[in-house]
Design a protein around this motif. Sequence first.
Motif, mmCIF file in Angstrom:
data_model
loop_
_atom_site.group_PDB
_atom_site.id
_atom_site.type_symbol
_atom_site.label_atom_id
_atom_site.label_comp_id
_atom_site.label_asym_id
_atom_site.label_seq_id
_atom_site.Cartn_x
_atom_site.Cartn_y
_atom_site.Cartn_z
ATOM 1 N N ARG A 192 8.475 -1.590 12.546
ATOM 2 C CA ARG A 192 7.889 -1.003 11.369
ATOM 3 C C ARG A 192 6.541 -1.327 11.238
ATOM 4 N NH1 ARG A 192 11.381 2.022 8.220
ATOM 5 N NH2 ARG A 192 13.754 1.964 8.764
ATOM 6 N N VAL A 193 5.615 -0.695 10.488
ATOM 7 C CA VAL A 193 4.508 -0.998 10.501
ATOM 8 C C VAL A 193 4.102 -2.120 9.507
ATOM 9 C CG1 VAL A 193 2.082 0.024 9.540
ATOM 10 C CG2 VAL A 193 3.748 1.414 10.980
ATOM 11 N N GLU A 194 3.366 -3.074 9.647
ATOM 12 C CA GLU A 194 2.991 -4.070 8.835
ATOM 13 C C GLU A 194 1.720 -3.984 8.239
ATOM 14 O OE1 GLU A 194 5.434 -8.195 10.542
ATOM 15 O OE2 GLU A 194 3.391 -7.685 11.131
ATOM 16 N N HIS A 195 0.753 -3.437 9.169
ATOM 17 C CA HIS A 195 -0.717 -2.908 8.707
ATOM 18 C C HIS A 195 -1.152 -1.911 9.303
ATOM 19 C CE1 HIS A 195 -0.736 -7.132 7.267
ATOM 20 N NE2 HIS A 195 -0.376 -7.637 8.605
ATOM 21 N N VAL A 241 2.514 1.854 5.684
ATOM 22 C CA VAL A 241 3.200 0.557 5.859
ATOM 23 C C VAL A 241 4.614 1.019 5.596
ATOM 24 C CG1 VAL A 241 3.502 -1.750 4.782
ATOM 25 C CG2 VAL A 241 1.160 -0.854 5.092
ATOM 26 N N GLY A 242 5.506 0.376 6.523
ATOM 27 C CA GLY A 242 6.762 0.368 6.583
ATOM 28 C C GLY A 242 7.609 1.552 7.467
ATOM 29 N N ASP A 243 6.635 2.413 7.853
ATOM 30 C CA ASP A 243 7.238 3.471 8.764
ATOM 31 C C ASP A 243 7.373 2.949 10.103
ATOM 32 O OD1 ASP A 243 7.089 5.667 7.191
ATOM 33 O OD2 ASP A 243 4.865 5.815 7.106
ATOM 34 N N SER A 292 -5.385 2.061 14.056
ATOM 35 C CA SER A 292 -4.348 1.121 14.843
ATOM 36 C C SER A 292 -3.078 0.976 13.778
ATOM 37 C CB SER A 292 -5.185 0.066 15.165
ATOM 38 O OG SER A 292 -4.376 -0.697 16.078
ATOM 39 N N TYR A 293 -2.037 0.960 14.240
ATOM 40 C CA TYR A 293 -0.897 0.514 13.574
ATOM 41 C C TYR A 293 -0.172 -0.847 14.053
ATOM 42 C CZ TYR A 293 -0.770 5.693 12.051
ATOM 43 O OH TYR A 293 -1.078 6.888 11.691
ATOM 44 N N ALA A 300 0.802 -1.045 -0.114
ATOM 45 C CA ALA A 300 0.011 -0.119 -0.150
ATOM 46 C C ALA A 300 1.079 1.258 0.067
ATOM 47 C CB ALA A 300 -0.814 -0.120 1.143
ATOM 48 N N THR A 301 0.486 2.230 -0.784
ATOM 49 C CA THR A 301 1.225 3.567 -0.759
ATOM 50 C C THR A 301 0.396 4.587 -0.100
ATOM 51 O OG1 THR A 301 0.336 3.950 -3.053
ATOM 52 C CG2 THR A 301 2.395 3.007 -2.932
#
Length: 203
Positions: free
Chosen positions: A185-188, A126-128, A177-178, A116-117
């Motif tokens: 890092r964030v997965e969802h 996602v990824g942060d 919810s992260y 997801a972007t």
Amino acid sequence: MIRPLLLTTTVLLLAACGAPDAEPGPAAPAAVPAPPATPPTPATNNAVTAEGWGPLRIGMTRAEVETALGADSSPGTVGGPDPASCDIFHPARAPQGLRVMVEDGALTSLWLDRGATLKTDRGFGVGDQAAAIKTAYGKAATTSPHKYSPAPAEYVTAWSRGGAAGYVQDPAARGLSYHIGTDGRVEHVAVGGPSIQYVEGCA
């Protein structure tokens, strides 16, 4: 000699007076007025919020979701053990990595998955890193241990309305919810109502 000269002069003057006007040259092109300045196009708010994203709003019916972004792009994939009561799927025209959760015919949450972007209204996706998210939200966010993975995996949740300590059940509540992985890092990302607290989808 004087009379012929006078006659000649008179003829020339008469000829000059009766002569047609000179052909006008091509007219100079009229100045073309500059087009009016185009007002700047407002920036499109493409953020995912606790209330939804784009044409999707938490609480709308499944039919409205499908009208807005299309039906399930993978109808053969089971979104839950009882799709009539809970289904999670990717609408055909939705951005990559965006899934919707529909419970009892109503949209209850949106989920950002791998690829997801889209970002939340705080600029996270996602990824942060969880550390940056906690700093940005401060006391507005709460953390809880991840159900299946060891720390630093966890859940970072912030309610914009209706939230409370413990498990939230108020259907009018809205939050984000992260879901953080073992790499910090964030997965969802889940946004919407109480279903953002689910850790196994519709299972």
